[in-house]
Design a protein around this motif. Sequence first.
Motif, PDB file in Angstrom:
ATOM      1  N   PHE A   1      33.563   6.209   9.526  1.00 27.20           N
ATOM      2  CA  PHE A   1      33.704   7.166   8.179  1.00 27.20           C
ATOM      3  C   PHE A   1      33.974   6.047   7.292  1.00 27.20           C
ATOM      4  CE2 PHE A   1      35.404  12.424   6.390  1.00 27.20           C
ATOM      5  CZ  PHE A   1      34.237  11.326   5.548  1.00 27.20           C
ATOM      6  N   GLY A   2      35.554   5.740   7.603  1.00 25.03           N
ATOM      7  CA  GLY A   2      36.159   5.092   6.658  1.00 25.03           C
ATOM      8  C   GLY A   2      35.182   3.750   6.467  1.00 25.03           C
ATOM      9  N   LEU A   3      34.117   3.354   7.024  1.00 20.41           N
ATOM     10  CA  LEU A   3      33.673   1.909   6.636  1.00 20.41           C
ATOM     11  C   LEU A   3      32.090   2.397   5.131  1.00 20.41           C
ATOM     12  CD1 LEU A   3      32.466  -0.512   6.828  1.00 20.41           C
ATOM     13  CD2 LEU A   3      30.893   0.427   8.318  1.00 20.41           C
ATOM     14  N   ILE A   4      31.676   3.552   5.544  1.00 20.02           N
ATOM     15  CA  ILE A   4      30.699   4.723   4.541  1.00 20.02           C
ATOM     16  C   ILE A   4      31.481   4.486   3.292  1.00 20.02           C
ATOM     17  CG2 ILE A   4      29.274   6.671   4.148  1.00 20.02           C
ATOM     18  CD1 ILE A   4      28.302   4.531   6.851  1.00 20.02           C
ATOM     19  N   LEU A   5      32.812   5.211   3.111  1.00 24.81           N
ATOM     20  CA  LEU A   5      33.248   5.273   1.887  1.00 24.81           C
ATOM     21  C   LEU A   5      33.515   3.990   1.632  1.00 24.81           C
ATOM     22  CD1 LEU A   5      36.203   7.685   2.916  1.00 24.81           C
ATOM     23  CD2 LEU A   5      33.918   8.484   1.587  1.00 24.81           C
ATOM     24  N   VAL A   6      34.200   3.100   2.352  1.00 24.99           N
ATOM     25  CA  VAL A   6      33.654   1.133   1.078  1.00 24.99           C
ATOM     26  C   VAL A   6      32.494   1.274   1.431  1.00 24.99           C
ATOM     27  CG1 VAL A   6      33.910  -0.732   1.849  1.00 24.99           C
ATOM     28  CG2 VAL A   6      35.622   0.749   2.761  1.00 24.99           C
ATOM     29  N   ARG A   7      31.645   1.913   1.634  1.00 25.95           N
ATOM     30  CA  ARG A   7      29.788   1.097   1.532  1.00 25.95           C
ATOM     31  C   ARG A   7      29.792   1.715   0.371  1.00 25.95           C
ATOM     32  NH1 ARG A   7      25.051   1.338   5.812  1.00 25.95           N
ATOM     33  NH2 ARG A   7      23.574   1.257   4.264  1.00 25.95           N
ATOM     34  N   VAL A   8      30.139   3.099   0.277  1.00 27.17           N
ATOM     35  CA  VAL A   8      29.186   4.092  -1.068  1.00 27.17           C
ATOM     36  C   VAL A   8      30.294   3.376  -2.630  1.00 27.17           C
ATOM     37  CG1 VAL A   8      29.492   6.278  -2.440  1.00 27.17           C
ATOM     38  CG2 VAL A   8      28.627   5.980   0.442  1.00 27.17           C
ATOM     39  N   LEU A   9      31.367   3.144  -2.307  1.00 33.30           N
ATOM     40  CA  LEU A   9      31.966   2.213  -3.079  1.00 33.30           C
ATOM     41  C   LEU A   9      31.726   1.243  -4.255  1.00 33.30           C
ATOM     42  CD1 LEU A   9      35.822   3.707  -1.953  1.00 33.30           C
ATOM     43  CD2 LEU A   9      34.305   4.649  -4.010  1.00 33.30           C
ATOM     44  N   TRP A  10      31.616   0.089  -2.859  1.00 35.64           N
ATOM     45  CA  TRP A  10      30.774  -1.030  -3.071  1.00 35.64           C
ATOM     46  C   TRP A  10      29.272  -0.864  -3.728  1.00 35.64           C
ATOM     47  CZ3 TRP A  10      31.983  -5.396  -3.522  1.00 35.64           C
ATOM     48  CH2 TRP A  10      30.826  -6.606  -3.521  1.00 35.64           C
ATOM     49  N   ARG A  11      28.440   0.358  -3.535  1.00 34.02           N
ATOM     50  CA  ARG A  11      27.393  -0.093  -3.369  1.00 34.02           C
ATOM     51  C   ARG A  11      27.065   0.817  -5.308  1.00 34.02           C
ATOM     52  NH1 ARG A  11      22.914  -0.775  -5.079  1.00 34.02           N
ATOM     53  NH2 ARG A  11      20.991   0.919  -3.987  1.00 34.02           N
ATOM     54  N   VAL A  12      28.223   1.250  -5.248  1.00 30.98           N
ATOM     55  CA  VAL A  12      28.035   1.928  -6.442  1.00 30.98           C
ATOM     56  C   VAL A  12      27.570   0.638  -7.852  1.00 30.98           C
ATOM     57  CG1 VAL A  12      28.525   3.811  -8.432  1.00 30.98           C
ATOM     58  CG2 VAL A  12      28.769   4.583  -5.826  1.00 30.98           C
ATOM     59  N   PRO A  13      28.464  -0.036  -8.022  1.00 31.78           N
ATOM     60  CA  PRO A  13      28.516  -0.786  -9.027  1.00 31.78           C
ATOM     61  C   PRO A  13      27.615  -2.046  -8.946  1.00 31.78           C
ATOM     62  CG  PRO A  13      30.768  -1.007  -8.137  1.00 31.78           C
ATOM     63  CD  PRO A  13      29.735   0.226  -7.222  1.00 31.78           C
ATOM     64  N   GLN A  14      26.894  -2.081  -7.990  1.00 30.81           N
ATOM     65  CA  GLN A  14      26.408  -3.367  -8.017  1.00 30.81           C
ATOM     66  C   GLN A  14      25.064  -3.063  -8.257  1.00 30.81           C
ATOM     67  OE1 GLN A  14      27.353  -6.010  -5.064  1.00 30.81           O
ATOM     68  NE2 GLN A  14      29.125  -5.149  -6.021  1.00 30.81           N
ATOM     69  N   SER A  15      23.901  -4.409  -8.183  1.00 27.43           N
ATOM     70  CA  SER A  15      22.574  -4.545  -9.049  1.00 27.43           C
ATOM     71  C   SER A  15      22.032  -3.666  -7.415  1.00 27.43           C
ATOM     72  CB  SER A  15      22.336  -6.155  -8.921  1.00 27.43           C
ATOM     73  OG  SER A  15      23.334  -5.768  -9.961  1.00 27.43           O
ATOM     74  N   THR A  16      21.133  -3.081  -7.591  1.00 27.85           N
ATOM     75  CA  THR A  16      19.624  -2.935  -6.645  1.00 27.85           C
ATOM     76  C   THR A  16      18.370  -3.996  -7.042  1.00 27.85           C
ATOM     77  OG1 THR A  16      20.237  -0.422  -7.025  1.00 27.85           O
ATOM     78  CG2 THR A  16      18.374  -1.253  -5.806  1.00 27.85           C
ATOM     79  N   PRO A  17      18.395  -4.358  -5.451  1.00 28.01           N
ATOM     80  CA  PRO A  17      16.718  -5.378  -5.478  1.00 28.01           C
ATOM     81  C   PRO A  17      15.800  -4.733  -5.793  1.00 28.01           C
ATOM     82  CG  PRO A  17      18.518  -5.777  -3.468  1.00 28.01           C
ATOM     83  CD  PRO A  17      19.264  -4.807  -4.451  1.00 28.01           C
ATOM     84  N   VAL A  18      15.038  -4.992  -6.871  1.00 26.12           N
ATOM     85  CA  VAL A  18      13.055  -4.527  -7.255  1.00 26.12           C
ATOM     86  C   VAL A  18      12.439  -4.663  -6.012  1.00 26.12           C
ATOM     87  CG1 VAL A  18      11.693  -4.786  -8.473  1.00 26.12           C
ATOM     88  CG2 VAL A  18      13.975  -5.872  -9.252  1.00 26.12           C
ATOM     89  N   LEU A  19      12.434  -3.091  -5.419  1.00 29.59           N
ATOM     90  CA  LEU A  19      11.166  -3.254  -4.266  1.00 29.59           C
ATOM     91  C   LEU A  19       9.827  -3.533  -4.781  1.00 29.59           C
ATOM     92  CD1 LEU A  19      12.879   0.002  -2.926  1.00 29.59           C
ATOM     93  CD2 LEU A  19      13.291  -2.101  -1.879  1.00 29.59           C
ATOM     94  N   SER A  20       9.235  -4.228  -4.108  1.00 27.08           N
ATOM     95  CA  SER A  20       7.559  -4.223  -3.921  1.00 27.08           C
ATOM     96  C   SER A  20       6.877  -3.299  -3.987  1.00 27.08           C
ATOM     97  CB  SER A  20       7.264  -5.448  -3.072  1.00 27.08           C
ATOM     98  OG  SER A  20       8.416  -6.594  -3.435  1.00 27.08           O
ATOM     99  N   GLY A  21       6.062  -3.164  -4.232  1.00 27.11           N
ATOM    100  CA  GLY A  21       4.962  -2.702  -3.745  1.00 27.11           C
ATOM    101  C   GLY A  21       4.848  -1.239  -5.334  1.00 27.11           C
ATOM    102  N   PRO A  22       3.906  -0.310  -4.854  1.00 29.56           N
ATOM    103  CA  PRO A  22       3.395   0.813  -6.225  1.00 29.56           C
ATOM    104  C   PRO A  22       4.739   1.335  -6.009  1.00 29.56           C
ATOM    105  CG  PRO A  22       2.630   1.473  -4.004  1.00 29.56           C
ATOM    106  CD  PRO A  22       3.920   0.327  -3.410  1.00 29.56           C
ATOM    107  N   ARG A  23       4.856   2.456  -7.114  1.00 24.57           N
ATOM    108  CA  ARG A  23       5.867   3.355  -7.714  1.00 24.57           C
ATOM    109  C   ARG A  23       6.709   4.386  -7.126  1.00 24.57           C
ATOM    110  NH1 ARG A  23      10.331   4.447 -10.172  1.00 24.57           N
ATOM    111  NH2 ARG A  23      10.497   6.315 -11.229  1.00 24.57           N
TER     112      ARG A  23
END
Length: 186
Positions: free
Chosen positions: A61-83
Amino acid sequence: MSSWRDTRSGWGWISILIHWLSAVAIVGLFVLGWWMTDLTYYDSWYNLAPWWHRSLGMLLFGLILVRVLWRVPQSTPVLSGPRWESVAAHTAHLTLYLLMLVVLISGYLIPTAGGRGISVFGWFEVPALIHGLKNQETLAGLVHWYGALALMVLAGLHTLAALKHHFVDRHDTLTRMLIPGKARKP
């Protein structure tokens, strides 16, 4: 040189580490939880398995909260493939996060229904902030079980999609989640 932060071209070390730790913990907790349901009062693991399950669940639970807090301000890698694949991936990831939180919160509500906190390996106690609700343990148990099943199904589909992108489509999606900076060249 690989980065610890996420970029538009790939995941950083922190996201990769949290992803794989979470994946191993979620599958491990599911297997442990399933196994626990068959234990009887006279099994030597009858009290110990739930203690491990609760302790690991609270750490996750603590790790997932850290994960969400870390994920929000980060860039998201561009996915290959169709929209449509990008939209499906985004929807699946949001659903995975939602299911993780539902399973973890409902798991917390089961043992705290009587007002007692959860001891995490004897290191510290997570207090029972919500307790005494009508049928709390039973309802939370049902949500926990069915949420965990749904999470495993979606995690399985997530794994199959990653393998399909890697081996069939020859995209760098899986490679980027294994080692930053090791994405395939187009």
